[in-house]
Design a protein around this motif. Sequence first.
Motif, PDB file in Angstrom:
ATOM      1  N   PHE A  73       0.872  -1.044  -0.119  1.00 56.02           N
ATOM      2  CA  PHE A  73      -0.042   0.595   0.065  1.00 56.02           C
ATOM      3  C   PHE A  73       1.268   1.317   0.259  1.00 56.02           C
ATOM      4  CE2 PHE A  73      -2.479  -3.425   2.112  1.00 56.02           C
ATOM      5  CZ  PHE A  73      -3.473  -3.618   1.414  1.00 56.02           C
ATOM      6  N   ARG A  75       3.147   4.375  -1.675  1.00 52.79           N
ATOM      7  CA  ARG A  75       3.507   4.875  -2.651  1.00 52.79           C
ATOM      8  C   ARG A  75       4.121   5.252  -2.161  1.00 52.79           C
ATOM      9  NH1 ARG A  75      -2.784   4.214  -2.452  1.00 52.79           N
ATOM     10  NH2 ARG A  75      -3.011   2.299  -3.662  1.00 52.79           N
ATOM     11  N   VAL A 108      -7.988   6.952  -6.819  1.00 50.04           N
ATOM     12  CA  VAL A 108      -8.689   7.343  -5.670  1.00 50.04           C
ATOM     13  C   VAL A 108     -10.209   6.792  -5.837  1.00 50.04           C
ATOM     14  CG1 VAL A 108      -8.450  10.017  -6.005  1.00 50.04           C
ATOM     15  CG2 VAL A 108      -9.328   8.285  -3.626  1.00 50.04           C
ATOM     16  N   VAL A 109     -11.231   6.274  -5.400  1.00 47.95           N
ATOM     17  CA  VAL A 109     -12.341   5.665  -6.449  1.00 47.95           C
ATOM     18  C   VAL A 109     -12.648   7.604  -5.735  1.00 47.95           C
ATOM     19  CG1 VAL A 109     -14.416   4.728  -5.463  1.00 47.95           C
ATOM     20  CG2 VAL A 109     -12.339   3.686  -5.540  1.00 47.95           C
ATOM     21  N   ARG A 119      -5.164  10.886  -7.787  1.00 48.66           N
ATOM     22  CA  ARG A 119      -4.227  12.309  -6.338  1.00 48.66           C
ATOM     23  C   ARG A 119      -3.040  12.549  -6.809  1.00 48.66           C
ATOM     24  NH1 ARG A 119      -4.496   9.431  -0.430  1.00 48.66           N
ATOM     25  NH2 ARG A 119      -4.152   7.512  -1.777  1.00 48.66           N
ATOM     26  N   TYR A 234     -21.357   6.586   2.952  1.00 52.02           N
ATOM     27  CA  TYR A 234     -21.284   6.551   1.749  1.00 52.02           C
ATOM     28  C   TYR A 234     -22.389   6.253   0.538  1.00 52.02           C
ATOM     29  CZ  TYR A 234     -20.585   1.901   1.722  1.00 52.02           C
ATOM     30  OH  TYR A 234     -20.933   0.052   1.709  1.00 52.02           O
TER      31      TYR A 234
ATOM     32  N   GLU B  42      -0.460   5.114   7.208  1.00 51.05           N
ATOM     33  CA  GLU B  42       0.048   4.248   6.276  1.00 51.05           C
ATOM     34  C   GLU B  42      -1.402   3.562   6.186  1.00 51.05           C
ATOM     35  OE1 GLU B  42       2.076   0.090   6.786  1.00 51.05           O
ATOM     36  OE2 GLU B  42       3.537   0.613   7.682  1.00 51.05           O
ATOM     37  N   GLU B  44      -3.327   5.897   5.731  1.00 54.93           N
ATOM     38  CA  GLU B  44      -3.766   7.365   4.902  1.00 54.93           C
ATOM     39  C   GLU B  44      -3.567   6.773   3.405  1.00 54.93           C
ATOM     40  OE1 GLU B  44      -1.982  10.572   6.070  1.00 54.93           O
ATOM     41  OE2 GLU B  44      -2.596  12.282   5.292  1.00 54.93           O
ATOM     42  N   GLU B  45      -2.456   5.795   3.451  1.00 51.92           N
ATOM     43  CA  GLU B  45      -1.944   5.100   2.027  1.00 51.92           C
ATOM     44  C   GLU B  45      -2.907   4.781   1.532  1.00 51.92           C
ATOM     45  OE1 GLU B  45       1.261   6.712  -0.171  1.00 51.92           O
ATOM     46  OE2 GLU B  45       1.024   8.024   1.559  1.00 51.92           O
ATOM     47  N   VAL B  46      -3.147   3.663   2.367  1.00 50.41           N
ATOM     48  CA  VAL B  46      -3.588   2.471   1.570  1.00 50.41           C
ATOM     49  C   VAL B  46      -5.630   2.668   1.033  1.00 50.41           C
ATOM     50  CG1 VAL B  46      -4.710   1.351   4.019  1.00 50.41           C
ATOM     51  CG2 VAL B  46      -4.386   0.236   1.962  1.00 50.41           C
ATOM     52  N   CYS B  47      -5.751   3.902   1.903  1.00 52.06           N
ATOM     53  CA  CYS B  47      -7.331   4.243   1.600  1.00 52.06           C
ATOM     54  C   CYS B  47      -8.047   4.757  -0.174  1.00 52.06           C
ATOM     55  CB  CYS B  47      -7.635   5.455   2.588  1.00 52.06           C
ATOM     56  SG  CYS B  47      -9.851   5.570   2.152  1.00 52.06           S
ATOM     57  N   PRO B  48      -8.485   3.272  -0.657  1.00 49.98           N
ATOM     58  CA  PRO B  48      -8.759   3.778  -1.596  1.00 49.98           C
ATOM     59  C   PRO B  48      -9.866   5.423  -1.818  1.00 49.98           C
ATOM     60  CG  PRO B  48      -9.471   2.000  -1.118  1.00 49.98           C
ATOM     61  CD  PRO B  48      -9.283   2.620   0.526  1.00 49.98           C
ATOM     62  N   TYR B  49     -10.791   5.384  -1.163  1.00 51.49           N
ATOM     63  CA  TYR B  49     -11.524   6.830  -0.884  1.00 51.49           C
ATOM     64  C   TYR B  49     -11.059   8.411  -0.565  1.00 51.49           C
ATOM     65  CZ  TYR B  49     -13.952   2.108  -1.680  1.00 51.49           C
ATOM     66  OH  TYR B  49     -14.543   0.980  -1.688  1.00 51.49           O
ATOM     67  N   ASN B  50      -9.943   8.302  -0.371  1.00 52.14           N
ATOM     68  CA  ASN B  50      -8.611   9.032   0.642  1.00 52.14           C
ATOM     69  C   ASN B  50     -10.121   9.689   1.597  1.00 52.14           C
ATOM     70  OD1 ASN B  50      -7.384  11.260  -0.264  1.00 52.14           O
ATOM     71  ND2 ASN B  50      -8.190  11.919  -1.767  1.00 52.14           N
ATOM     72  N   GLU B  53      -7.411  11.330   6.610  1.00 50.32           N
ATOM     73  CA  GLU B  53      -6.248  12.158   7.172  1.00 50.32           C
ATOM     74  C   GLU B  53      -5.567  12.348   8.385  1.00 50.32           C
ATOM     75  OE1 GLU B  53      -5.425  14.498   5.191  1.00 50.32           O
ATOM     76  OE2 GLU B  53      -6.643  14.195   3.306  1.00 50.32           O
ATOM     77  N   ILE B  61     -11.062   9.299  10.457  1.00 48.24           N
ATOM     78  CA  ILE B  61     -11.562   8.948   9.305  1.00 48.24           C
ATOM     79  C   ILE B  61     -13.355   9.629   8.811  1.00 48.24           C
ATOM     80  CG2 ILE B  61     -13.513   6.723   7.960  1.00 48.24           C
ATOM     81  CD1 ILE B  61     -11.278   5.183  10.940  1.00 48.24           C
ATOM     82  N   CYS B  66     -15.945   6.906   3.989  1.00 48.85           N
ATOM     83  CA  CYS B  66     -15.259   5.883   4.309  1.00 48.85           C
ATOM     84  C   CYS B  66     -16.481   4.628   4.033  1.00 48.85           C
ATOM     85  CB  CYS B  66     -15.730   4.919   5.954  1.00 48.85           C
ATOM     86  SG  CYS B  66     -15.210   4.262   6.448  1.00 48.85           S
ATOM     87  N   HIS B  67     -15.978   3.773   2.754  1.00 50.05           N
ATOM     88  CA  HIS B  67     -16.721   2.432   2.074  1.00 50.05           C
ATOM     89  C   HIS B  67     -16.513   1.493   3.215  1.00 50.05           C
ATOM     90  CE1 HIS B  67     -16.997   5.352  -0.075  1.00 50.05           C
ATOM     91  NE2 HIS B  67     -17.805   3.863  -1.690  1.00 50.05           N
ATOM     92  N   GLN B  68     -16.325   1.557   4.394  1.00 53.01           N
ATOM     93  CA  GLN B  68     -16.232   0.290   5.534  1.00 53.01           C
ATOM     94  C   GLN B  68     -14.925  -0.765   4.641  1.00 53.01           C
ATOM     95  OE1 GLN B  68     -19.664   0.468   5.927  1.00 53.01           O
ATOM     96  NE2 GLN B  68     -19.104   2.894   6.401  1.00 53.01           N
ATOM     97  N   ASN B  70     -11.836  -1.851   5.433  1.00 51.29           N
ATOM     98  CA  ASN B  70     -11.660  -2.676   6.324  1.00 51.29           C
ATOM     99  C   ASN B  70     -10.093  -2.834   6.012  1.00 51.29           C
ATOM    100  OD1 ASN B  70     -13.930  -2.162   7.738  1.00 51.29           O
ATOM    101  ND2 ASN B  70     -13.829  -4.476   7.031  1.00 51.29           N
ATOM    102  N   ARG B  71      -9.373  -1.613   4.788  1.00 48.10           N
ATOM    103  CA  ARG B  71      -7.766  -2.035   4.316  1.00 48.10           C
ATOM    104  C   ARG B  71      -6.997  -1.186   4.963  1.00 48.10           C
ATOM    105  NH1 ARG B  71      -6.801  -1.527  -2.162  1.00 48.10           N
ATOM    106  NH2 ARG B  71      -8.377  -3.405  -2.576  1.00 48.10           N
TER     107      ARG B  71
END
Lengths: 399, 82
Positions: A73, A75, A108-109, A119, A234, B42, B44-50, B53, B61, B66-68, B70-71
Amino acid sequence: MKLFAILLLVGTVAFGINFEGYGQMNVVSDSINYGEGLHKWGQAGFRMEGSNWDVKLDVDRVSSGEGAVVPRFYRSHLDTQLEGRINFGGFTINPEIQITKHFDSTDVVLPLFLGEGYRNSALRPGLRLSYSLPGIFEISGRGLFWKKDVTALDSDNDTEWSEMTYGGDVLWHTPIGGYLAVAGISHQTKLETLDYDQNWSRVDVSAGYEPLHFPSNTFLTAEAEYSLYTGEDYTGASLPNRFTGRLRAVQNVARNVMFNITFSQAADFYEDETRFGPFQSAIRGQYKFGGWGNVPSSIVIGGQLTESAITTRLGELEGRISIYSGLSALVTGKLWYGPSSVVNTGGYRTREIIGGGLEFRMQNGLNTFVVYEREASTLSTNEVWGKIRGGLGFYPAQF
Amino acid sequence: MTRFTKFLLVTVLALVVFVACDGPLASALLTVDTSRCVGCGECEEVCPYNAIEVIDGDAVINPSLCHQCNRCVEVCPEGAIY
């Protein structure tokens, strides 16, 4: 550069300014895929401090590949954070700015399933104002603004992503050994181009009690917090209000043996039902014993269980054993069970990590370490790989 | 307040939480234990939904984004998100 150095020297001598710097460079590589698995992390910064002010600069650079059996993960990014603080008579003014540059445009989604984006960078200025009567009363207010450069993949347009958060809190330390606190936060997320505008806010009312005279070296804290949310998740459903109860206990068994125990349970109040919120129970024990010079030896053993929509279990061991004058042996061990994003793992996986290494700390703050770890994880088949990480750094360097 | 009264109060508080919940449904709203979070970023980096922070050394969060997935729970080295 020479002028800067001279001004720094004059300021340091003439105005009694303390100047302190640090730096750290780490490299991690594993046997899953050496090329893509190389992870480099560097951090440096300095802090200047006067009688009633300080300025701090931190720069953090991360670079790593992705791919292989277990998704990585990390980057590539460069974070720069500049923070200042001025104190006068209990008041503190704390301006800050953070600039993040993402390399290789991390994906990013976008909200509302409006496709994907990249990003590129982010800018985050902020300001905090606070006042405190030490041990009695504290009040603070804060605002942060984000301008994020995120490009939509479909249209190649800037999404004009911005976020703003502001809030404040009041804390009163009661004379009977407890505290009462009220905190509020309001957050807005806006993507102008995609017509997305979402707000949420939260008000926390909390109380805690720390008995001052507990027997047998026991320090206990009981906390209760109610969080009142507005806004939607969401899916468009209202965010639930949450009640959380927490217990923390620190037990000193002997002068060098300490246990830390925590327990918390939350309840979430949805519009038409009440659900269990996250549960957590954890214990951590620490044993300190003699070492060479200023490097003490310690062994930490801990465990944690959490339950929410998902379950996690964690057992961990960390040890630093001083061998000779600044040289220490490091031992790490971790047993973890939790959610998995790796395909064909059934939603959960187990990780077993065991490792050891050496660390050398010098009197002048310079330190270096190298650790080898072996990790086994239950993926579609049981996968085992090795990881080596090492670093070099100094902290603090005083001028 | 005697020690027994304090113990009783805490026990009653815990019981109220258990009794009030309909269960076994569990909330999906994630939480960050700030006493364990070390602000490594870590999550913050992995979250695909931004949606995460790191502010003042703690992960925060955004519950609207958040889409839950769980990453963040998966990568957190401290077990601070659950």
